[in-house]
Design an enzyme around this catalytic site. Sequence first.
Site, PDB file in Angstrom:
ATOM      1  N   ARG A  74      -4.938   3.990  -1.166  1.00  7.56           N
ATOM      2  CA  ARG A  74      -3.748   4.196  -1.704  1.00  7.56           C
ATOM      3  C   ARG A  74      -3.498   5.404  -2.308  1.00  7.56           C
ATOM      4  O   ARG A  74      -4.498   6.168  -2.703  1.00  7.56           O
ATOM      5  CB  ARG A  74      -3.579   3.116  -2.963  1.00  7.56           C
ATOM      6  CG  ARG A  74      -3.389   1.605  -2.460  1.00  7.56           C
ATOM      7  CD  ARG A  74      -3.274   0.461  -3.505  1.00  7.56           C
ATOM      8  NE  ARG A  74      -3.171  -0.689  -2.976  1.00  7.56           N
ATOM      9  CZ  ARG A  74      -3.990  -1.456  -2.251  1.00  7.56           C
ATOM     10  NH1 ARG A  74      -5.206  -0.959  -1.955  1.00  7.56           N
ATOM     11  NH2 ARG A  74      -3.670  -2.479  -1.644  1.00  7.56           N
TER      12      ARG A  74
ATOM     13  N   HIS B  79      -2.374   3.324   3.247  1.00  4.43           N
ATOM     14  CA  HIS B  79      -2.789   3.486   4.703  1.00  4.43           C
ATOM     15  C   HIS B  79      -1.913   4.369   5.333  1.00  4.43           C
ATOM     16  O   HIS B  79      -1.679   4.064   6.585  1.00  4.43           O
ATOM     17  CB  HIS B  79      -3.090   2.233   5.414  1.00  4.43           C
ATOM     18  CG  HIS B  79      -4.125   1.459   4.755  1.00  4.43           C
ATOM     19  ND1 HIS B  79      -5.207   2.156   3.997  1.00  4.43           N
ATOM     20  CD2 HIS B  79      -4.775  -0.055   4.735  1.00  4.43           C
ATOM     21  CE1 HIS B  79      -6.056   1.134   3.879  1.00  4.43           C
ATOM     22  NE2 HIS B  79      -5.815  -0.276   4.054  1.00  4.43           N
TER      23      HIS B  79
ATOM     24  N   GLU C  66     -14.855  -0.074   4.541  1.00  3.40           N
ATOM     25  CA  GLU C  66     -13.732   1.198   4.964  1.00  3.40           C
ATOM     26  C   GLU C  66     -14.737   2.238   4.270  1.00  3.40           C
ATOM     27  O   GLU C  66     -14.449   2.443   3.125  1.00  3.40           O
ATOM     28  CB  GLU C  66     -12.480   0.870   4.556  1.00  3.40           C
ATOM     29  CG  GLU C  66     -11.757  -0.406   5.198  1.00  3.40           C
ATOM     30  CD  GLU C  66     -10.777  -0.691   4.243  1.00  3.40           C
ATOM     31  OE1 GLU C  66      -9.675   0.177   3.923  1.00  3.40           O
ATOM     32  OE2 GLU C  66     -10.856  -1.879   3.581  1.00  3.40           O
TER      33      GLU C  66
ATOM     34  N   HIS D 267     -10.651   0.162  10.092  1.00  4.82           N
ATOM     35  CA  HIS D 267     -10.384  -1.017   9.298  1.00  4.82           C
ATOM     36  C   HIS D 267     -10.501  -2.365   9.969  1.00  4.82           C
ATOM     37  O   HIS D 267      -9.814  -3.147   9.945  1.00  4.82           O
ATOM     38  CB  HIS D 267      -8.791  -0.964   9.078  1.00  4.82           C
ATOM     39  CG  HIS D 267      -8.322  -1.681   7.680  1.00  4.82           C
ATOM     40  ND1 HIS D 267      -8.624  -3.159   7.653  1.00  4.82           N
ATOM     41  CD2 HIS D 267      -7.787  -1.164   6.575  1.00  4.82           C
ATOM     42  CE1 HIS D 267      -8.091  -3.462   6.359  1.00  4.82           C
ATOM     43  NE2 HIS D 267      -7.692  -2.467   5.729  1.00  4.82           N
TER      44      HIS D 267
ATOM     45  N   ASP E  51     -11.593  -5.817  -3.725  1.00  5.39           N
ATOM     46  CA  ASP E  51     -10.765  -4.705  -3.075  1.00  5.39           C
ATOM     47  C   ASP E  51     -10.849  -3.322  -3.740  1.00  5.39           C
ATOM     48  O   ASP E  51     -10.167  -2.849  -4.330  1.00  5.39           O
ATOM     49  CB  ASP E  51      -9.348  -5.295  -3.208  1.00  5.39           C
ATOM     50  CG  ASP E  51      -8.305  -4.669  -2.017  1.00  5.39           C
ATOM     51  OD1 ASP E  51      -9.036  -3.714  -1.430  1.00  5.39           O
ATOM     52  OD2 ASP E  51      -7.034  -4.883  -1.932  1.00  5.39           O
TER      53      ASP E  51
HETATM   54  C1  BGC Z   1      -6.827  -2.566   0.955  1.00  5.36           C
HETATM   55  C2  BGC Z   1      -6.165  -3.826   0.689  1.00  5.36           C
HETATM   56  C3  BGC Z   1      -4.872  -4.472   1.775  1.00  5.36           C
HETATM   57  C4  BGC Z   1      -5.631  -4.295   3.024  1.00  5.36           C
HETATM   58  C5  BGC Z   1      -4.666  -4.500   4.112  1.00  5.36           C
HETATM   59  C6  BGC Z   1      -7.414  -2.658   2.571  1.00  5.36           C
HETATM   60  O1  BGC Z   1      -7.810  -1.382   2.756  1.00  5.36           O
HETATM   61  O2  BGC Z   1      -7.692  -2.176   0.393  1.00  5.36           O
HETATM   62  O3  BGC Z   1      -5.442  -4.051  -0.535  1.00  5.36           O
HETATM   63  O4  BGC Z   1      -4.484  -5.561   1.510  1.00  5.36           O
HETATM   64  O5  BGC Z   1      -6.358  -2.986   3.378  1.00  5.36           O
HETATM   65  O6  BGC Z   1      -5.294  -4.984   5.236  1.00  5.36           O
END
Ligand code: BGC
Length: 389
Positions: free
Chosen positions: A116, A141, A352, A215, A287
């Site tokens: 983010r 992302h 990640e 991811h 998260d």
């Molecule tokens: C984020 C999550 C998000 C997800 C989406 C992750 O990398 O940290 O907050 O919901 O990606 O698939």
Amino acid sequence: MTQVDPNISRAWHRPVLGAAVLTMGVLLNGTNAGAGSVDKAAFGNTQDGKAVELYTLTNDKGASVKFITYGGIIKEINVPDRWGRLGNIVLGFKELADYETKNPYFGALIGRYGNRIGGAKFSLDGTQYQLAANNGPNSLHGGNKGFDKVVWAVEPQTDANGAAAKLSYTSKDGEEGYPGTLTAQVIYTLTNDNELRIGYEATTDKPTVANLTSHSYFNLAGDGMGGIGDHILTINADRYTPVDATLIPTGELASVTGTPFDFRQGAPIGARIRSSDPQMVYGRGYDHNFALNRSGDGLSLAARVYEPRSGRIMEITTTEPGIQFYSGNFLDSTLVGPTGQQYRQTDGFCLETQHFPDSPNKPDFPTTMLKPGETLKSTTVHKFSTDAP
Ligand code: BGC
């Protein structure tokens, strides 16, 4: 090659000459003695008519990684369990249309900025750049059409110790609001030691920011085998970056001691996932970015995951300073996997490797700025093995 050789990431990114491809014999659509093979098949067309291909990297042990040119999405990672049986350990979809319309980033390459950026904006050299707010008030992302939603050009690579392919994409100046033309290359290598190596490189023609990652949602028991609560996770981090209610780091580097974020000795993912720690409430589970304990600039241990039923082990080493541990909190049963199984919350987890979230707005975090003349270089290795039968 050892995992900890700091020179690996450089040696590995060297361009391979066409002639070498022929003499080393890594063939497209064919098998090849010793060095593994790279195969290609059609995978349909995007809604706007672009052809997408499915590549399969196979090593000399029979393990394989399948990825598509759309988003560089890793669709399958087939590695042995403790009895030597190959199984796919990442979540995915059967059809391209599902990847285009409902993918929660399954297997995708993430850019220009993984994770983010707070308030969907940042300033560089006195100019403010506005990004798409695609996650509440924040940009997640890479925005509306990040690197996970573009078609990458792919070339098989020569690698004496496995099978490899190079993915390339050039993002135009201003794309998704980011300054500078960003030329990105990613190399996927499946080595004969059952390592998936992901090497990233990027250059720019104007100062910009970049943070590239991958991811995959893992379930080491096998895709569709239910929850990941029993997986034993170790994260090599004394500190993590706490977040606000919109999952933007506060800027603090907090100790993991005495919190559900202490994975230094290894703990089941499910053991503390329902903790009422406000941090766990914000994320509906894990998260969060962990600030890795690092030694030097080379590959350094980030995380290890052990799944007791299958005996599978995944060890992640990286050149990055951080890792986002996401416990699949937002998965819901509207997502259906390739064999018809419903996915639910915590059916897969992501680790990640990355620079910290919101770094462009956090001057104390390791910088994500990239200037003309510099090359972003980053390497992450997933080593797959098992316990004894
Ligand atoms: C984020 C999550 C998000 C997800 C989406 C992750 O990398 O940290 O907050 O919901 O990606 O698939």
